[in-house]
Design an enzyme around this catalytic site. Structure first.
Site, PDB file in Angstrom:
ATOM      1  NE  ARG A 142     -24.697  -4.272  -2.498  1.00  0.00           N
ATOM      2  CZ  ARG A 142     -24.938  -3.900  -1.247  1.00  0.00           C
ATOM      3  NH1 ARG A 142     -24.442  -4.612  -0.262  1.00  0.00           N
ATOM      4  NH2 ARG A 142     -25.663  -2.845  -0.974  1.00  0.00           N
ATOM      5  CB  CYS A 192     -21.497   3.548  11.184  1.00  0.00           C
ATOM      6  SG  CYS A 192     -20.941   3.817   9.488  1.00  0.00           S
ATOM      7  NE  ARG A 249     -20.245   2.148   3.074  1.00  0.00           N
ATOM      8  CZ  ARG A 249     -21.214   2.927   2.628  1.00  0.00           C
ATOM      9  NH1 ARG A 249     -21.201   4.218   2.880  1.00  0.00           N
ATOM     10  NH2 ARG A 249     -22.176   2.421   1.897  1.00  0.00           N
ATOM     11  CG  ASP A 278     -26.615  -3.425   7.359  1.00  0.00           C
ATOM     12  OD1 ASP A 278     -27.581  -4.039   6.857  1.00  0.00           O
ATOM     13  OD2 ASP A 278     -26.100  -2.417   6.848  1.00  0.00           O
ATOM     14  CE  LYS A 327     -30.219  -0.106  -0.389  1.00  0.00           C
ATOM     15  NZ  LYS A 327     -29.073  -0.288  -1.307  1.00  0.00           N
TER      16      LYS A 327
HETATM   17  S1  SF4 Z   1     -21.191   6.910   7.258  1.00  0.00           S
HETATM   18 FE1  SF4 Z   1     -21.760   5.915   9.177  1.00  0.00          FE
HETATM   19  S2  SF4 Z   1     -21.068   7.255  10.833  1.00  0.00           S
HETATM   20 FE2  SF4 Z   1     -21.053   8.441   8.947  1.00  0.00          FE
HETATM   21  S3  SF4 Z   1     -23.030   9.464   8.953  1.00  0.00           S
HETATM   22 FE3  SF4 Z   1     -23.272   7.571   7.755  1.00  0.00          FE
HETATM   23  S4  SF4 Z   1     -24.002   6.061   9.238  1.00  0.00           S
HETATM   24 FE4  SF4 Z   1     -23.198   7.810  10.408  1.00  0.00          FE
END
Ligand code: SF4
Length: 442
Positions: free
Chosen positions: A167, A187, A189, A348, A392
């Site tokens: 990106r 999270c 993701r 996010d 960002k």
């Molecule tokens: S990828 Fe997501 S779930 Fe895993 S440690 Fe990082 S923030 Fe937490």
């Protein structure tokens, strides 16, 4: 790491009473001054900030009968994670209806997993416990607003090959796994990690490495996921050595929450392996000072002793760290662990995260109360990751009040106003002396 090595063993930890003298107080009580006593029994009075900055062990909690060799073994911790609503309810009968419903539904969205070590940081008697809000699912995760997204940072649309996000011009994000030691309910993701929603992530290291090899503009690789430190030392070293063999790569980074969820993983052997691949930086992820236990401090010390520069990324979270005192304690405690607070992220717009998102106004208020009020090294950069892959964007309180043709008007952290002379086009203002003196001839 393969998912089968992460599955729960199904063994029951030994039961015990919920009361635990090593548990810190709940959120409200931690924000008030705490009365304690020293070893001589003399009553002492410490501030809320000082109380938050104390290092404590997570203790053994429900697992007091487990052998030290098991408890301190990272694979044992992974095998004994809490991964079902039944386990959770047995260990924590104080689950609220929102948590019970959330835990029941979790495996359709983002799996439930908490290491025994990290579970011991939860205050079962406090519904507002900041650790609890980060890892125990809630039913609000199933509510989605129209501006929320499953991929808020537009990573998938910036992936030239599966598992590689390109990106920014000179660096790439290299996703190595979809597994984590525990799952954070906010999270970014969550579409991908734990595979609860069927994303079916399969990184192809050969293609990811080939892309980097063919793109000489890439000088910096961030390994992330999921959590790269879930790999065995051998598997991680194989990957690092392949990347280090690419001549134009200047800099490697690992993004991990393992030191916080599973400090037992930071073994001397791991550190000895990592130090072979310098310059290698590690970004940890910590949100609340209570996460910085004596176990975590020791683990971070081992990484720092291996010459690895450490930074911390926090997410601004409602009910967790949207408070000036909590954030100040976190950043000061991080410095004591030899970790530079790096980023503070605005949460996010991830689907189902509204109950955890604090406002930008609150983030700015916290930054205003850090800058100038504590060590400059302790100040993270507050950023918003712009939706749809905008990257960002730094967000700062306004310190420039105005500009005109010959000055910039600024204010300091105390609100005092100052002038800095400068021409409107940015050139230095040079004022000739009114009388030019003749040089004295000798
Ligand atoms: S990828 Fe997501 S779930 Fe895993 S440690 Fe990082 S923030 Fe937490």
């Amino acid at each position: 790491m393969q998912s089968d090595t992460l599955s729960d063993s199904g063994k029951e930890p030994p039961s015990r009473s919920l009361s635990n003298s090593s548990q810190p107080d709940g959120l409200e009580s931690r924000l008030k001054p705490v009365n304690g006593s020293d070893h001589s029994g003399v009553a002492s009075h410490i501030s809320a900030l000082d109380a938050l900055k104390q290092f404590r062990s997570a203790g053994r909690g429900f697992w007091s009968n487990v052998a030290d060799s098991d408890w301190n073994n990272w694979r044992w911790q992974l095998q004994h994670r809490i991964t079902s609503v039944e386990q959770l309810q047995r260990l924590m009968p104080t689950l609220t209806p929102e948590e019970f419903a959330g835990a029941t539904l979790a495996n359709h969205k983002l799996a439930l997993a908490i290491t025994p070590y990290f579970f011991n940081l939860i205050d079962a008697a406090d519904e507002n416990c900041p650790i609890r809000w980060q890892v125990i699912p809630r039913v609000e995760e199933t509510y989605t607003a129209r501006w929320e997204m499953s991929d808020p940072c537009g990573e998938d649309s910036h992936s030239p090959v599966a598992g590689l996000v390109h990106r920014y011009p000179d660096r790439v994000l290299f996703l190595v796994t979809d597994r984590c030691a525990a799952y954070c309910r906010y999270c970014t993701r969550s579409r991908l990690v734990s595979n609860a929603s069927g994303y079916d992530f399969h990184p192809q290291f050969d293609k990811q490495i080939e892309y980097i090899r063919n793109h000489r503009e890439v000088r910096d690789v961030l390994l992330s996921g999921g959590d790269p430190l879930l790999f065995s030392d051998e598997r991680l070293e194989h990957l690092l050595s392949q990347l280090r063999a690419i001549p134009h790569l200047e800099f490697l980074r690992i993004g991990t929450r393992i030191p916080i969820f599973l400090p037992q993983r930071i073994t001397p052997e791991l550190c000895a392996m990592l130090k072979k691949y310098h310059p290698l930086f590690v970004s940890i992820h910590s949100n609340h000072p209570r996460e910085l236990t004596t176990e975590v401090r020791d683990a971070l010390g081992r990484l720092a002793d291996a010459g690895i520069p450490l930074g911390n990324q926090s997410v601004l979270l409602r009910n967790v760290n949207d408070d000036v005192t909590v954030m100040k304690a976190l950043v000061q405690k991080l410095l004591m662990c030899r970790v530079k607070p790096y980023y503070l992220y605005q949460c996010d717009l991830i689907s189902g995260s509204a109950h955890l998102r604090a406002s930008v106004r609150k983030g700015l208020e916290i930054m205003e109360n850090l800058r100038g009020h504590t060590t400059g090294y302790a100040i993270p950069q507050y950023v918003i990751d712009a939706p749809d892959g905008g990257g960002k964007v730094p967000v700062n309180p306004d310190y420039i009040l105005s500009r005109d043709d010959d000055r910039v008007i600024i204010r300091n952290y105390e609100g005092k106003v100052f002038e800095y002379p400068e021409a409107g086009d940015g050139t230095p203002l040079v004022q000739p002396p009114t009388e030019i003196e003749e040089p004295e001839l000798v």
